[in-house]
Design a protein around this motif. Structure first.
Motif, PDB file in Angstrom:
ATOM      1  N   TYR A   1       0.846  -1.193   0.000  1.00 11.67           N
ATOM      2  CA  TYR A   1       0.000   0.000   0.000  1.00 11.67           C
ATOM      3  C   TYR A   1       0.880   1.241   0.000  1.00 11.67           C
ATOM      4  O   TYR A   1       1.988   1.216   0.514  1.00 11.67           O
ATOM      5  N   GLY A   2       0.355   2.326  -0.558  1.00  7.69           N
ATOM      6  CA  GLY A   2       1.087   3.580  -0.487  1.00  7.69           C
ATOM      7  C   GLY A   2       1.106   4.341  -1.788  1.00  7.69           C
ATOM      8  O   GLY A   2       0.302   4.105  -2.693  1.00  7.69           O
ATOM      9  N   GLN A   3       2.070   5.249  -1.874  1.00  9.46           N
ATOM     10  CA  GLN A   3       2.166   6.139  -3.023  1.00  9.46           C
ATOM     11  C   GLN A   3       3.616   6.555  -3.220  1.00  9.46           C
ATOM     12  O   GLN A   3       4.360   6.695  -2.252  1.00  9.46           O
ATOM     13  N   ARG A   4       3.968   6.771  -4.478  1.00 11.39           N
ATOM     14  CA  ARG A   4       5.285   7.318  -4.818  1.00 11.39           C
ATOM     15  C   ARG A   4       5.066   8.729  -5.354  1.00 11.39           C
ATOM     16  O   ARG A   4       4.162   8.959  -6.148  1.00 11.39           O
ATOM     17  N   PHE A   5       5.897   9.656  -4.890  1.00 10.71           N
ATOM     18  CA  PHE A   5       5.841  11.052  -5.310  1.00 10.71           C
ATOM     19  C   PHE A   5       7.196  11.437  -5.897  1.00 10.71           C
ATOM     20  O   PHE A   5       8.208  10.810  -5.594  1.00 10.71           O
ATOM     21  N   GLN A   6       7.210  12.507  -6.696  1.00 10.74           N
ATOM     22  CA  GLN A   6       8.486  13.005  -7.201  1.00 10.74           C
ATOM     23  C   GLN A   6       8.435  14.521  -7.336  1.00 10.74           C
ATOM     24  O   GLN A   6       7.356  15.116  -7.303  1.00 10.74           O
ATOM     25  N   THR A   7       9.619  15.111  -7.464  1.00 11.13           N
ATOM     26  CA  THR A   7       9.704  16.543  -7.697  1.00 11.13           C
ATOM     27  C   THR A   7       9.247  16.835  -9.119  1.00 11.13           C
ATOM     28  O   THR A   7       9.218  15.936  -9.967  1.00 11.13           O
ATOM     29  N   ALA A   8       8.906  18.081  -9.390  1.00  6.72           N
ATOM     30  CA  ALA A   8       8.419  18.464 -10.719  1.00  6.72           C
ATOM     31  C   ALA A   8       9.438  18.142 -11.809  1.00  6.72           C
ATOM     32  O   ALA A   8       9.059  17.768 -12.921  1.00  6.72           O
ATOM     33  N   ASP A   9      10.729  18.245 -11.488  1.00  3.92           N
ATOM     34  CA  ASP A   9      11.759  17.952 -12.486  1.00  3.92           C
ATOM     35  C   ASP A   9      12.132  16.465 -12.530  1.00  3.92           C
ATOM     36  O   ASP A   9      12.965  16.053 -13.321  1.00  3.92           O
ATOM     37  N   GLY A  10      11.543  15.662 -11.646  1.00  2.00           N
ATOM     38  CA  GLY A  10      11.786  14.222 -11.639  1.00  2.00           C
ATOM     39  C   GLY A  10      13.127  13.797 -11.063  1.00  2.00           C
ATOM     40  O   GLY A  10      13.468  12.619 -11.098  1.00  2.00           O
ATOM     41  N   ARG A  11      13.890  14.724 -10.483  1.00  2.00           N
ATOM     42  CA  ARG A  11      15.226  14.391  -9.989  1.00  2.00           C
ATOM     43  C   ARG A  11      15.227  13.771  -8.597  1.00  2.00           C
ATOM     44  O   ARG A  11      16.224  13.192  -8.176  1.00  2.00           O
ATOM     45  N   ALA A  12      14.128  13.904  -7.873  1.00  2.00           N
ATOM     46  CA  ALA A  12      14.046  13.315  -6.530  1.00  2.00           C
ATOM     47  C   ALA A  12      12.701  12.637  -6.379  1.00  2.00           C
ATOM     48  O   ALA A  12      11.719  13.030  -7.019  1.00  2.00           O
ATOM     49  N   ASN A  13      12.668  11.593  -5.535  1.00  2.00           N
ATOM     50  CA  ASN A  13      11.397  10.911  -5.305  1.00  2.00           C
ATOM     51  C   ASN A  13      11.278  10.480  -3.854  1.00  2.00           C
ATOM     52  O   ASN A  13      12.269  10.340  -3.137  1.00  2.00           O
ATOM     53  N   LEU A  14      10.027  10.294  -3.459  1.00  2.00           N
ATOM     54  CA  LEU A  14       9.668   9.863  -2.108  1.00  2.00           C
ATOM     55  C   LEU A  14       8.621   8.781  -2.238  1.00  2.00           C
ATOM     56  O   LEU A  14       7.610   8.966  -2.921  1.00  2.00           O
ATOM     57  N   THR A  15       8.855   7.656  -1.598  1.00  2.00           N
ATOM     58  CA  THR A  15       7.878   6.578  -1.560  1.00  2.00           C
ATOM     59  C   THR A  15       7.423   6.396  -0.117  1.00  2.00           C
ATOM     60  O   THR A  15       8.257   6.309   0.781  1.00  2.00           O
TER      61      THR A  15
END
Length: 157
Positions: free
Chosen positions: A57-71
Protein backbone atom coordinates in the motif's frame (compact mmCIF):
# COMPACT_ATOMS: atom_id res chain seq x y z
CA UNK A 1 34.33 55.55 -6.15
CA UNK A 2 33.85 54.27 -2.60
CA UNK A 3 30.26 55.54 -2.58
CA UNK A 4 29.63 53.74 -5.86
CA UNK A 5 30.90 50.44 -4.37
CA UNK A 6 28.71 50.98 -1.32
CA UNK A 7 25.70 51.65 -3.57
CA UNK A 8 26.35 48.43 -5.52
CA UNK A 9 26.78 46.47 -2.27
CA UNK A 10 23.53 47.91 -0.90
CA UNK A 11 21.66 47.12 -4.13
CA UNK A 12 23.05 43.58 -4.15
CA UNK A 13 22.11 42.98 -0.52
CA UNK A 14 18.59 44.32 -1.08
CA UNK A 15 18.25 42.05 -4.10
CA UNK A 16 19.29 39.04 -1.99
CA UNK A 17 16.91 39.94 0.80
CA UNK A 18 14.03 40.49 -1.62
CA UNK A 19 14.67 37.15 -3.32
CA UNK A 20 14.80 35.38 0.04
CA UNK A 21 11.61 37.07 1.19
CA UNK A 22 9.85 36.04 -2.01
CA UNK A 23 10.92 32.42 -1.69
CA UNK A 24 7.93 30.36 -0.68
CA UNK A 25 8.20 28.29 2.47
CA UNK A 26 7.84 24.54 2.16
CA UNK A 27 4.18 23.50 2.36
CA UNK A 28 3.71 20.31 4.40
CA UNK A 29 0.80 17.91 4.45
CA UNK A 30 0.14 14.58 6.12
CA UNK A 31 -0.14 11.59 3.79
CA UNK A 32 -2.08 8.63 5.17
CA UNK A 33 -2.42 5.06 4.00
CA UNK A 34 -5.98 4.20 5.06
CA UNK A 35 -5.52 0.43 4.82
CA UNK A 36 -2.70 0.36 7.38
CA UNK A 37 -2.97 3.61 9.35
CA UNK A 38 0.47 4.75 8.25
CA UNK A 39 0.92 8.51 8.29
CA UNK A 40 3.85 10.75 7.45
CA UNK A 41 4.48 14.45 6.91
CA UNK A 42 5.48 15.14 3.33
CA UNK A 43 6.63 18.40 1.77
CA UNK A 44 3.84 18.62 -0.82
CA UNK A 45 5.34 21.71 -2.42
CA UNK A 46 8.56 19.74 -3.07
CA UNK A 47 7.13 16.32 -4.00
CA UNK A 48 4.35 17.75 -6.14
CA UNK A 49 3.92 14.94 -8.69
CA UNK A 50 2.35 11.48 -8.32
CA UNK A 51 4.81 8.88 -9.62
CA UNK A 52 3.07 5.52 -9.28
CA UNK A 53 2.40 2.96 -6.58
CA UNK A 54 4.85 0.77 -4.68
CA UNK A 55 4.32 -2.86 -3.69
CA UNK A 56 1.81 -3.21 -0.88
CA UNK A 57 0.00 0.00 0.00
CA UNK A 58 1.09 3.58 -0.49
CA UNK A 59 2.17 6.14 -3.02
CA UNK A 60 5.29 7.32 -4.82
CA UNK A 61 5.84 11.05 -5.31
CA UNK A 62 8.49 13.00 -7.20
CA UNK A 63 9.70 16.54 -7.70
CA UNK A 64 8.42 18.46 -10.72
CA UNK A 65 11.76 17.95 -12.49
CA UNK A 66 11.79 14.22 -11.64
CA UNK A 67 15.23 14.39 -9.99
CA UNK A 68 14.05 13.32 -6.53
CA UNK A 69 11.40 10.91 -5.31
CA UNK A 70 9.67 9.86 -2.11
CA UNK A 71 7.88 6.58 -1.56
CA UNK A 72 5.52 6.05 1.37
CA UNK A 73 4.80 2.34 1.66
CA UNK A 74 3.27 -0.26 3.95
CA UNK A 75 3.46 -3.98 3.47
CA UNK A 76 2.39 -6.90 5.61
CA UNK A 77 5.12 -8.39 7.76
CA UNK A 78 3.83 -11.95 7.29
CA UNK A 79 7.07 -13.52 8.51
CA UNK A 80 7.09 -11.41 11.67
CA UNK A 81 10.61 -10.25 10.83
CA UNK A 82 12.46 -7.97 13.21
CA UNK A 83 13.86 -4.78 11.66
CA UNK A 84 17.35 -6.36 11.57
CA UNK A 85 16.11 -9.54 9.87
CA UNK A 86 13.95 -7.63 7.38
CA UNK A 87 16.87 -5.39 6.44
CA UNK A 88 19.22 -8.36 6.05
CA UNK A 89 16.70 -10.07 3.72
CA UNK A 90 16.77 -6.96 1.50
CA UNK A 91 20.51 -7.53 1.03
CA UNK A 92 21.58 -3.89 1.42
CA UNK A 93 24.81 -2.71 -0.18
CA UNK A 94 27.96 -3.01 1.95
CA UNK A 95 28.83 0.69 1.72
CA UNK A 96 26.01 2.06 3.88
CA UNK A 97 27.05 5.42 5.32
CA UNK A 98 24.40 5.59 8.07
CA UNK A 99 22.69 2.66 9.76
CA UNK A 100 20.55 2.54 12.87
CA UNK A 101 18.61 -0.59 13.78
CA UNK A 102 16.43 -0.98 16.88
CA UNK A 103 13.72 -3.43 17.87
CA UNK A 104 11.07 -1.09 16.37
CA UNK A 105 12.66 0.42 13.24
CA UNK A 106 15.67 0.75 10.99
CA UNK A 107 17.07 3.74 9.13
CA UNK A 108 19.78 3.44 6.51
CA UNK A 109 21.34 5.85 4.06
CA UNK A 110 24.15 5.98 1.58
CA UNK A 111 25.16 7.12 -1.87
CA UNK A 112 24.52 5.58 -5.26
CA UNK A 113 26.44 7.49 -7.87
CA UNK A 114 25.40 11.14 -7.69
CA UNK A 115 22.36 10.36 -5.52
CA UNK A 116 21.61 9.99 -1.84
CA UNK A 117 19.16 7.29 -0.79
CA UNK A 118 17.51 7.13 2.59
CA UNK A 119 15.15 4.42 3.90
CA UNK A 120 13.35 4.23 7.21
CA UNK A 121 10.95 1.46 8.15
CA UNK A 122 8.89 1.19 11.35
CA UNK A 123 7.50 -2.17 12.46
CA UNK A 124 4.05 -2.13 14.13
CA UNK A 125 0.70 -3.82 13.87
CA UNK A 126 1.88 -6.62 11.59
CA UNK A 127 3.08 -4.15 8.95
CA UNK A 128 6.32 -2.59 7.82
CA UNK A 129 5.74 1.17 7.34
CA UNK A 130 8.44 2.81 5.22
CA UNK A 131 9.63 6.02 3.62
CA UNK A 132 12.21 5.81 0.86
CA UNK A 133 13.81 9.00 -0.43
CA UNK A 134 16.22 9.49 -3.35
CA UNK A 135 17.68 12.87 -4.29
CA UNK A 136 20.79 14.39 -5.90
CA UNK A 137 23.89 14.36 -3.73
CA UNK A 138 24.39 18.07 -4.46
CA UNK A 139 21.16 18.76 -2.52
CA UNK A 140 22.24 16.83 0.58
CA UNK A 141 22.97 19.76 2.91
CA UNK A 142 19.84 21.65 1.84
CA UNK A 143 17.66 18.56 2.27
CA UNK A 144 18.83 17.43 5.71
CA UNK A 145 15.90 19.15 7.42
CA UNK A 146 13.33 17.76 4.96
CA UNK A 147 14.60 14.21 5.32
CA UNK A 148 14.72 14.48 9.11
CA UNK A 149 11.15 15.77 9.40
CA UNK A 150 9.82 13.11 7.02
CA UNK A 151 11.66 10.35 8.87
CA UNK A 152 10.68 11.40 12.37
CA UNK A 153 7.02 11.90 11.41
CA UNK A 154 6.58 8.34 10.11
CA UNK A 155 4.15 6.57 12.39
CA UNK A 156 1.13 4.37 12.53
CA UNK A 157 -1.90 6.48 13.42
Amino acid sequence: MTSMIKAFALAASLGCCTAAAQAEPVRWTTYRIPETGTSVDIPASVFSEIAGRPDGYGQRFQTADGRANLTVQSAANDQGDSPARFLAKKNPPPNIQYKRVTSRFFAVSSYKGDYVWYNRCNFTGGYVHCVLINYPRAWERDWDGLVTRISLSLNRG
